[in-house]
Design an enzyme around this catalytic site. Structure first.
Site: not given
Ligand code: PEP
Ligand code: MG
Length: 739
Positions: A343, A659
């Site tokens: 996180h 990509c």
């Protein structure tokens, strides 16, 4: 090391065992430990890399067995070690990742022929030792000589967590009291302890709420959702119930919290799955916050000077630690544990703060209060550098800033080469495509919307309605731009906490379309959500990840058709239009490359995933630091594959996008456009940079260097040719800064 040489001496029944470590600055081996030679010589005897038998072992990088050392032409006498009595010698180099770290030697006074068993034992020992020496050196526990302590600047290698360069003073964030070291205590007043615990939880909840509210409003909602996880953990129904049970068993509030949290954290930490392991960080961070409130800790943190910039350093940086650090003083982040999935890394990227994760084996103490240079592009951290190097780092940061200022000032110009070829640039998104695309008005849309990210940030599968709402936001925000949504690509390095998959070999396992085809419920739900979100729009493109065979395309199409007819009925009832989405496949599994014509007949577009394609073509795990130097999308084999794809795609009239990360690198984008690619999709932060590269290059010149690229035999050669070209166009700064 003293104990080690004594043990080896005894085990091998020899008269002496000695360990010499390499000091590269002075090109010498330093006697570091011995049992058998003169002890006072430790740290003093220094043998040049090309001197004596020790130097010979280091130079030949192989074991050396000698019956009579004195008679050997390379023998050099060092009177300080008092080795006159020894004749037989065996020495083995200690090597880690091709670098000689030292030599371990055994000596015997009698003439003796060391045999191959002795050699095998010593080689095994040296291989083990190499790991320990490397770790000890990295962590600063081992300094070979005093001179090297002063003189050696150190470079530590971690994982890039968030791009950018930063210089600042290491600011260690530690909890004053850590649950892990808390000494448990009994209490005979459970009611009082429960009140203390509940009060501490309330205070923590309030604090976490303030932190989350204080975060910049420009952060995507999904990033802020990280804090919702904290609130869920604080919920009395989960953690609280178990803690209160322990209190009733007679423990005080802090001890009860420790028991419960350690059991939780151990369970998470022992999981194979890296994402799940990361969740232990959240639990421990949160619990240490509760503990501080139980114990009423006073703040005795490292003082901070308003004129300085700091690098936040912690064993495990958590999202709240980041949120509470004064933003204007935060230059960078170093988390000793953790990865790209943490996180803290996600938040750092959203906040635009350079971050390096996973500096395993290093202690917080080594970095605290030191001037540090953080390179969030490469994952390197430098410390102990001299003034000259510091100036160089400052210059690099200034170059980076100047470069970005220049790139930003021209960001409205379209990505057209000097000789008029338009390249379509798209964004890779996941957190909030909306935000990422808005920052770059020249973007032609979203080339890759990684739908797994909203799935990863939740505690359960998002419902069809939740998914539909997320997708709708993106589709409606840019109705005129193509939005390519990739179906769920979990497995491999992208696990879901609530759908754990434990596999020996996850990258070759149940991931991407393999998983969703086995779970038509999940697949259909997602496709329906996408189609519903697209009602009234025409910009939805659907992309299938990890396609390895034609039948996977066919099976996916059958399911998509089924979802389409279901949503069509609804659309007809509501009298809204439902456009058939364009369908594409990721080209990232090598087998698909050999069935391209067959796949081309079945789909509307291709999208090349160079990250996985490189990993599978080269058989190099994209996340394993041991083989990181072998992972390169500039490998001639990868380049041949990429050329083959664009050629076949053009022959069949199938549009093709790239990509993978390669498209967002200046050298990579150049390479791709010279091969014929005209659509590149990349991270938001690369868009302006690549647009700038395109505007400053000429297609004719690019095409002229393609043949020398195609005849190159190594990634280094390919990069060199591309770098030279950028240099001639005045864009060398991009490579020097490392962006
Ligand atoms: C790729 O593999 O190149 C890609 C774009 O997909 P991901 O990185 O999400 O696997
Ligand atoms: Mg991939």
């Amino acid at each position: 090391m003293d104990r080690l040489v004594a043990m080896v001496k005894e085990e091998m029944g020899v008269d002496s065992c000695s360990l010499y470590l390499a000091d590269y600055k002075y090109k010498q081996f330093v006697l570091t430990a011995t049992d058998g030679l003169e002890r006072s010589a430790v740290g003093k005897v220094k043998i040049g890399f090309n001197e004596g038998l020790i130097g010979l072992v280091g130079d030949r990088e192989e074991p050396l067995i000698i019956d009579d050392a004195f008679a050997h032409p390379n023998f050099k006498h060092y009177p300080e070690v008092k080795e006159e009595k020894y004749k037989a010698f065996i020495g083995t180099p200690i090597i880690f990742q091709r670098k000689v770290l030292g030599v371990i030697s055994l000596q015997q006074s009698k003439k003796r022929q060391f045999n191959l068993d002795d050699e095998a034992f010593l080689v095994t020992l040296a291989a083990q030792l190499a790991l320990y020496i490397t770790n000890a050196e990295i962590s600063g526990k081992l300094l070979i000589t005093d001179e090297s302590k002063e003189a050696t600047s150190r470079k530590l290698n971690g994982i890039p967590g968030s791009p950018g360069l930063a210089l600042g003073i290491g600011y260690a964030v530690n909890f004053q009291n850590d649950l892990r070291t808390l000494i448990t205590k009994k209490s005979d007043d459970p009611n009082k302890q429960i009140t203390i615990y509940r009060k501490a939880v309330d205070l923590t909840r309030q604090h976490v709420g303030e932190l989350s509210a204080g975060l910049s409003a420009s952060l995507p909602d999904d990033v802020k959702a990280i804090f919702q996880l904290y609130n869920q953990l604080l919920d009395a129904n989960s953690l609280g119930r178990e803690v209160e049970k322990k209190i009733h068993e007679g423990w005080d509030a802090a001890s009860s919290l420790k028991f419960v949290v350690e059991a939780y954290a151990n369970r998470f930490e022992s999981m194979d799955d890296p994402y799940m392991r990361e969740r232990a960080v959240d639990i421990i961070d949160l619990s240490n916050r509760i503990l501080a409130n139980i114990l009423g800790d006073v703040d005795n943190t490292q003082p901070m000077h308003s004129s300085e910039k700091y690098i936040l350093v912690a064993k495990e940086v958590s999202a709240p630690m980041l949120a509470e650090f004064p933003r204007e003083q935060l230059a960078g982040i170093i988390s000793l544990k953790g990865s790209n999935n943490s996180h803290a890394a996600i938040l750092a990227r959203a906040m635009n703060v350079p971050a390096v994760m996973g500096l395993e084996g290093v202690s917080v103490g080594l970095l605290k209060s030191q001037t540090l240079f953080v390179d969030g592009y490469s994952g390197d951290v430098a410390l102990n550098f001299d003034q000259f190097q510091e100036h160089e780092f400052i210059r690099l940061i200034q170059q980076e800033q100047a470069l970005f200022a220049r790139i930003d000032s021209e960001s409205d110009a379209p990505p057209i080469t000097q000789d008029g070829t338009k390249i379509s640039l798209l964004v890779n998104a996941g957190l909030s495509a909306d935000l990422e695309l808005e920052q770059f008005s020249q973007g032609d849309g979203v080339g890759l919307y990684r739908t797994e990210i909203p799935f990863m940030l939740r505690q359960r599968f998002p419902s069809e309605r939740e998914q539909c709402d997320i997708y709708k936001q993106v589709l409606t925000a840019h109705p005129d731009k193509e939005i390519t949504m990739r179906t769920l690509d979990v497995g491999g390095d992208k696990p879901l906490s609530y759908f754990p998959i434990s596999e020996e070999n996850p990258f070759l396992g149940w991931r991407g379309v393999r998983l969703t085809l086995d779970h038509p419920d999940i697949f259909l739900m997602q496709i329906r959500a996408m189609l519903r979100a697209s009602l009234g729009h025409t910009n939805l493109h659907i992309l299938l990840p990890m396609i390895a065979s034609v039948n996977e395309v066919d099976e996916s199409k059958t399911l998509i058709d089924q979802a389409f007819s279901e949503v069509l009925e609804e659309a007809n009832e509501k009298k809204v239009t439902l456009a058939r989405p364009k369908l594409g496949v990721m080209l990232e599994v090598p087998s698909a490359l050999f069935q391209l014509p067959q796949i081309a007949k079945r789909v509307d577009f291709f999208s090349v995933g160079t990250n996985d394609l490189t990993q599978y073509l080269l058989a190099v795990d994209r996340n394993n630091p041991r083989v990181a130097s072998l992972y390169s999308s500039y490998h001639p084999s990868v380049i041949n594959a990429l050329l083959g794809i664009v050629t076949t795609a053009n022959e069949h009239g199938v549009p093709v996008t790239v990509c993978g990360e390669l498209a967002g690198e200046p050298l990579g984008a150049l390479l791709l456009i010279m091969m014929g690619y005209r659509k590149l999709s990349m991270n938001g932060h690369s868009l302006r940079k690549i647009s700038w590269v395109i505007r400053n290059t000429s297609m004719t010149e690019c095409e002229a260097i393609l043949s020398s690229i195609l005849s190159s035999e190594s990634p280094a050669q390919v990069r060199q040719i591309l770098e030279n070209y950028l240099e001639t166009k005045g864009l060398g700064g991009l490579v020097r800064v490392g962006v």
